[in-house]
Write a protein that holds these residues in place. Structure first.
Motif, PDB file in Angstrom:
ATOM      1  N   LEU A 218       0.461  -1.531  -0.242  1.00 49.47           N
ATOM      2  CA  LEU A 218       0.211   0.122   0.329  1.00 49.47           C
ATOM      3  C   LEU A 218       0.737   1.722  -0.012  1.00 49.47           C
ATOM      4  CD1 LEU A 218      -2.880   1.474   0.060  1.00 49.47           C
ATOM      5  CD2 LEU A 218      -2.758   0.676   2.372  1.00 49.47           C
ATOM      6  N   PRO A 219       1.609   1.493   1.171  1.00 46.34           N
ATOM      7  CA  PRO A 219       2.743   2.564   0.732  1.00 46.34           C
ATOM      8  C   PRO A 219       3.237   2.816  -0.448  1.00 46.34           C
ATOM      9  CG  PRO A 219       3.830   1.161   2.693  1.00 46.34           C
ATOM     10  CD  PRO A 219       2.410   0.170   1.756  1.00 46.34           C
ATOM     11  N   TYR A 220       4.390   1.233  -0.684  1.00 48.71           N
ATOM     12  CA  TYR A 220       5.443   1.561  -1.941  1.00 48.71           C
ATOM     13  C   TYR A 220       4.311   1.959  -3.068  1.00 48.71           C
ATOM     14  CZ  TYR A 220       7.360  -0.528  -5.484  1.00 48.71           C
ATOM     15  OH  TYR A 220       8.062  -0.356  -6.822  1.00 48.71           O
ATOM     16  N   GLN A 221       3.270   1.515  -3.629  1.00 48.07           N
ATOM     17  CA  GLN A 221       2.536   2.012  -4.499  1.00 48.07           C
ATOM     18  C   GLN A 221       1.635   3.442  -4.781  1.00 48.07           C
ATOM     19  OE1 GLN A 221       1.893   0.571  -7.275  1.00 48.07           O
ATOM     20  NE2 GLN A 221       1.886  -1.863  -6.380  1.00 48.07           N
ATOM     21  N   PHE A 222       1.710   3.825  -3.311  1.00 46.44           N
ATOM     22  CA  PHE A 222       1.633   5.401  -3.398  1.00 46.44           C
ATOM     23  C   PHE A 222       2.762   6.164  -3.324  1.00 46.44           C
ATOM     24  CE2 PHE A 222       2.081   8.663  -0.219  1.00 46.44           C
ATOM     25  CZ  PHE A 222       0.860  10.157  -0.830  1.00 46.44           C
ATOM     26  N   VAL A 223       4.044   5.832  -2.573  1.00 42.13           N
ATOM     27  CA  VAL A 223       5.228   6.078  -3.156  1.00 42.13           C
ATOM     28  C   VAL A 223       5.381   6.579  -4.549  1.00 42.13           C
ATOM     29  CG1 VAL A 223       7.365   6.539  -2.882  1.00 42.13           C
ATOM     30  CG2 VAL A 223       5.732   6.447  -0.517  1.00 42.13           C
TER      31      VAL A 223
ATOM     32  N   LEU B 166      12.717   5.256  -0.414  1.00 44.29           N
ATOM     33  CA  LEU B 166      11.679   5.379   0.341  1.00 44.29           C
ATOM     34  C   LEU B 166      10.719   4.718   1.289  1.00 44.29           C
ATOM     35  CD1 LEU B 166      11.477   8.476  -1.519  1.00 44.29           C
ATOM     36  CD2 LEU B 166      12.750   8.330  -0.091  1.00 44.29           C
ATOM     37  N   ILE B 167      10.465   3.645   0.706  1.00 51.29           N
ATOM     38  CA  ILE B 167      10.133   2.428   1.455  1.00 51.29           C
ATOM     39  C   ILE B 167      10.987   1.331   2.649  1.00 51.29           C
ATOM     40  CG2 ILE B 167       8.339   0.977   1.620  1.00 51.29           C
ATOM     41  CD1 ILE B 167       6.947   4.077   1.197  1.00 51.29           C
ATOM     42  N   ALA B 168      11.550   0.908   1.743  1.00 49.09           N
ATOM     43  CA  ALA B 168      12.506  -0.403   2.952  1.00 49.09           C
ATOM     44  C   ALA B 168      13.413   1.084   3.970  1.00 49.09           C
ATOM     45  CB  ALA B 168      13.680  -0.747   1.939  1.00 49.09           C
ATOM     46  N   VAL B 169      13.512   1.740   3.317  1.00 51.49           N
ATOM     47  CA  VAL B 169      14.995   2.381   4.590  1.00 51.49           C
ATOM     48  C   VAL B 169      14.399   3.067   5.761  1.00 51.49           C
ATOM     49  CG1 VAL B 169      15.792   4.404   4.848  1.00 51.49           C
ATOM     50  CG2 VAL B 169      16.247   3.248   2.880  1.00 51.49           C
TER      51      VAL B 169
ATOM     52  N   PHE C  24       9.594 -17.651  -2.292  1.00 57.89           N
ATOM     53  CA  PHE C  24       8.494 -18.725  -2.001  1.00 57.89           C
ATOM     54  C   PHE C  24       7.340 -18.517  -1.642  1.00 57.89           C
ATOM     55  CE2 PHE C  24       6.643 -23.198  -0.240  1.00 57.89           C
ATOM     56  CZ  PHE C  24       6.677 -23.275  -1.473  1.00 57.89           C
ATOM     57  N   LEU C  25       7.392 -17.779  -0.622  1.00 56.93           N
ATOM     58  CA  LEU C  25       6.421 -17.293   0.503  1.00 56.93           C
ATOM     59  C   LEU C  25       5.426 -15.687   0.126  1.00 56.93           C
ATOM     60  CD1 LEU C  25       8.359 -17.347   3.859  1.00 56.93           C
ATOM     61  CD2 LEU C  25       7.043 -18.526   2.605  1.00 56.93           C
ATOM     62  N   PHE C  26       6.224 -15.364  -0.986  1.00 60.48           N
ATOM     63  CA  PHE C  26       4.991 -13.359  -0.916  1.00 60.48           C
ATOM     64  C   PHE C  26       5.029 -13.711  -2.253  1.00 60.48           C
ATOM     65  CE2 PHE C  26       7.744 -12.601   3.287  1.00 60.48           C
ATOM     66  CZ  PHE C  26       6.276 -12.184   3.421  1.00 60.48           C
ATOM     67  N   GLY C  27       5.937 -14.578  -3.681  1.00 53.66           N
ATOM     68  CA  GLY C  27       5.876 -14.231  -4.988  1.00 53.66           C
ATOM     69  C   GLY C  27       6.308 -13.441  -5.326  1.00 53.66           C
ATOM     70  N   PHE C  28       6.522 -13.584  -7.324  1.00 56.64           N
ATOM     71  CA  PHE C  28       7.677 -12.634  -8.203  1.00 56.64           C
ATOM     72  C   PHE C  28       6.747 -11.579  -8.074  1.00 56.64           C
ATOM     73  CE2 PHE C  28       8.433 -10.528 -11.734  1.00 56.64           C
ATOM     74  CZ  PHE C  28       9.916 -10.494 -11.789  1.00 56.64           C
ATOM     75  N   GLY C  29       7.686 -10.404  -7.545  1.00 56.38           N
ATOM     76  CA  GLY C  29       6.984  -8.949  -7.559  1.00 56.38           C
ATOM     77  C   GLY C  29       7.810  -7.861  -6.452  1.00 56.38           C
ATOM     78  N   PRO C  30       7.110  -6.123  -7.009  1.00 50.90           N
ATOM     79  CA  PRO C  30       8.178  -5.561  -5.777  1.00 50.90           C
ATOM     80  C   PRO C  30       8.178  -5.378  -4.322  1.00 50.90           C
ATOM     81  CG  PRO C  30       6.197  -4.610  -6.558  1.00 50.90           C
ATOM     82  CD  PRO C  30       6.043  -6.269  -7.295  1.00 50.90           C
ATOM     83  N   VAL C  31       6.552  -6.306  -3.883  1.00 53.64           N
ATOM     84  CA  VAL C  31       7.145  -6.424  -2.632  1.00 53.64           C
ATOM     85  C   VAL C  31       7.807  -7.523  -1.774  1.00 53.64           C
ATOM     86  CG1 VAL C  31       5.247  -7.510  -0.307  1.00 53.64           C
ATOM     87  CG2 VAL C  31       4.436  -6.606  -2.175  1.00 53.64           C
ATOM     88  N   SER C  32       7.957  -8.778  -2.603  1.00 53.59           N
ATOM     89  CA  SER C  32       9.123  -9.865  -2.493  1.00 53.59           C
ATOM     90  C   SER C  32      10.314  -9.544  -2.201  1.00 53.59           C
ATOM     91  CB  SER C  32       9.390 -11.111  -3.370  1.00 53.59           C
ATOM     92  OG  SER C  32       8.177 -11.419  -3.148  1.00 53.59           O
TER      93      SER C  32
END
Length: 667
Positions: free
Chosen positions: A88-93, A165-168, A213-221
């Protein structure tokens, strides 16, 4: 043999010489027997006795994801919740920086608000840098971000910046909270220490396998992997920073009646803020270091551009995207460092209007609003028109082709020399070590340096590697790390000694090392592969460049920290400059040199896993293969094997440094 071993144990030098002589002899003998009789069990652990841990771990992960229940929810529900909280915050940023805000999906999407103008983002970075230090830093930050726009890297760079900006903040907040817990409860620090050791020594690729394996392929992983990789330094720095707060400051807080939470957040954390900002800087740089690796599981951005260019052998595109990462890293690194040493300024007069109290914030807000509104009607304000951008891809491609054609014989001669005189002999030595003797020799060496408990632990870790069928690949890893660390130390230590004795050399070499430390690890691969192609030699060059910095820094620090009275005493005694260096400075700087060696080994191991992309056949390749096949068990076992090698090396060198300090009477 027994009498020889007894004589070896009489003194430290004879012990190490005897251990090496026996290992070399067994290596040559077993290699010959292995070649002549195909007796693989001598060198490698017998196949039928190997532990099936990889299949057990893979089965456990499958059960966890598909069948595990925790009362009202399943494990899959938990991972989806975590993914939603991060996404959610990643998509917003990301929408704020580049995509814009829209309603609907696909072609039916209707944009309801534009993204921030590229001009506003550059201006905001300049304002932040001006607030952190001065106009010079503001100009540097503005030029770096303007480079991204002018050279056509803006969209990918903003995707990467959204991840940062999300990970830090997640990494900094989580690291600070864990650091506070470690400070308040010593048992938490003891429990976290081995976990942090594993997080910092397990290869980055190994994180990606279970996370994919847990979160699938994508920016969240990719974000989850980035946070795990970047958080440990913040935990360690926060713990040390809070422990270093002067006792009188704590006492002052208690005297004015601060409650425990007030004592922490209003007294101790503000006091430790300069040290904590160093941790923030480390989180930022490690996050940027992950952008290319994380692109393998869907991060996108500049990392994906570099990765696809490497796969297509697009020299120009790879260098352009790599330089964009470097430029962004320089800007964010310098600004965060400025905040680390920024002095506290007096608060503005509350009676003044808000735009006078906070002129920089007011300027940024005005710039964002005006330029973004103009961007609605004038597209050039929203995104720099492609017709105004510059591409240097063809120039870089032509330059690298010219270098390759002109200096091909020279590069091949260097490559052949190192392969025949150093790499291949060392590789044959390590490849021929029997697994059983390897377990024994590691246990003996570790026990000699750090005590019998450490010896047993090291032997058990080595046996783990052999029993999982990874002995041959582990020996390739040790061989490449050994050669790379040897060359990095041979280059770095003399440079550090020079920098420690000359202020002019220190400024030049310091600038060079700062640049090397700012470059993300993947960037080293691009020119190396273009010049030397794939193979062990290319991997060695990349590892040496990446791991050189600590050898230089610790050597310079060790030389500069020597008491001048001891040097003067040597001069009075009639010692020449060479004698002072060899008999006074180097022995006294030995603890620092060993600590630099420790960090060089750690960086070499972390970089070596990445060089699996350029053809090495070591544990890094094993981890990379596991990632491509989504084989969780294989990736975790190979990652743990690298971590065990790192832990053994770390503890041995740290013990040698402690022993050296004790001999010198230094605490």
């Amino acid at each position: 043999m027994s009498s020889f071993l007894k004589s070896c144990l009489r003194g430290p030098r004879m012990f190490w010489l005897g251990l090496f002589a026996i290992t070399w002899g067994l290596s040559q003998f077993s290699f010959a027997i292995y070649k002549a009789l195909d007796a693989r069990w001598i060198v490698r652990f017998p196949k039928k006795y190997e532990l099936p841990l990889d299949s057990w771990i893979s089965s456990a992960m499958t059960w966890l994801v598909e069948d595990a229940h925790f009362g009202l929810f399943t494990f899959r529900d938990l991972t989806r919740f975590i993914a939603a909280v991060i996404e959610l915050p990643y998509q917003f940023v990301r929408s704020l920086l580049i995509d814009g805000f829209s309603v609907g999906q696909g072609q039916q999407a209707i944009e309801v608000a534009p993204s921030i103008s590229w001009i506003a983002i550059i201006g905001t970075m300049a304002v932040i840098a001006l607030y952190a230090r001065n106009a010079g830093l503001a100009m540097l930050a503005a030029l770096c971000f303007a480079y991204l726009a002018i050279f056509g890297q803006w969209e990918s760079a903003m995707v990467t910046l959204a991840s940062v900006l999300i990970a830090v903040p997640i990494g900094v907040t989580g690291g600070l909270l864990l650091g506070i817990l470690s400070y308040r409860h010593p048992w938490v620090e003891k429990a976290l220490r081995p976990i942090l050791d594993l997080m910092q020594t397990v290869p980055v690729f190994a994180y990606l396998v279970p996370i994919l394996f847990l979160f699938g392929f994508g920016p969240v992983s990719a974000l989850v992997a980035t946070v795990i990789y970047a958080m440990p330094p913040m935990v360690r720095i926060a713990t040390v920073a809070l422990q270093s707060v002067p006792e009188e400051v704590k006492e002052a807080g208690r005297m004015v009646g601060c409650k425990p939470h007030q004592q922490m957040w209003k007294v101790m954390v503000p006091t430790a803020l300069p040290s904590l900002m160093v941790g923030v800087n480390q989180v930022i740089m490690l996050t940027l270091n992950m952008v290319i690796i994380a692109s393998m599981i869907g991060a996108g951005g500049l990392g994906y551009d570099v990765l696809t260019s490497l796969r297509r052998l697009d020299i120009g595109g790879g260098i352009e995207a790599g330089l964009a990462i470097v430029v962004m890293a320089i800007a964010l690194d310098r600004v965060s460092q400025a905040f680390a040493i920024r002095r506290v300024r007096p608060r503005p007069d509350p009676a003044q209007p808000i735009y006078q109290r906070h002129p920089l914030i007011s300027t940024s807000v005005a710039l964002i609003v005006i330029s973004t509104l103009l961007g609605i009607y004038l597209p050039g304000f929203r995104l720099l028109p492609e017709s105004l951008t510059i591409t240097t891809g063809s120039i870089w491609t032509a330059m690298m082709e010219w270098i390759n054609v002109t200096f091909f014989d020279f590069f091949e001669a260097i490559k052949t020399f190192f392969l025949t005189t150093l790499l291949l002999p060392v590789k044959r030595f390590f490849s021929g070590i029997p697994w059983a003797w390897g377990v024994i020799v590691v246990g003996l060496a570790a026990g000699r340096v750090g005590g019998w408990k450490f010896g047993l632990m090291s032997a058990a870790m080595t046996l783990f590697i052999a029993a999982n069928g990874l002995w041959a690949k582990a020996m390739i890893t040790v061989y490449l790390v050994s050669v790379s660390v040897l060359i990095a130390s041979a280059i770095g230590i003399p440079l550090g000694i020079w920098a420690g004795q000359s202020n002019r050399a220190n400024s030049v070499i310091g600038a060079m090392i700062d640049t090397l430390q700012t470059l993300p690890s993947f960037v080293y691969l691009i020119p190396v592969v273009m010049l030397f192609r794939v193979g062990d030699f290319s991997a060695m060059i990349a590892v040496v460049l990446y791991a050189l910095a600590p050898a230089v820094r610790y050597a310079a620090h060790g030389i500069r920290s020597i008491d001048q009275e001891l040097i003067e005493a040597g001069k009075v005694s009639g010692c020449t400059e060479r004698q002072i260096l060899l008999r006074i400075k180097l022995p006294l700087a030995a603890p620092s040199l060993l600590l630099g060696l420790n960090q060089t080994i750690m960086l070499a191991l972390s970089m070596l896993v990445i060089t699996a992309l350029v053809g090495t056949r070591d544990l890094g390749q094993e981890v990379y293969i596991a990632l491509t096949k989504a084989n969780t068990g294989q990736g975790i076992i190979a990652g743990l094997s690298v971590a065990f090698i790192a832990i053994i090396a770390d503890r041995i060198v740290a013990a040698l440094a402690r022993n050296s300090q004790e001999k010198l009477g230094v605490k």
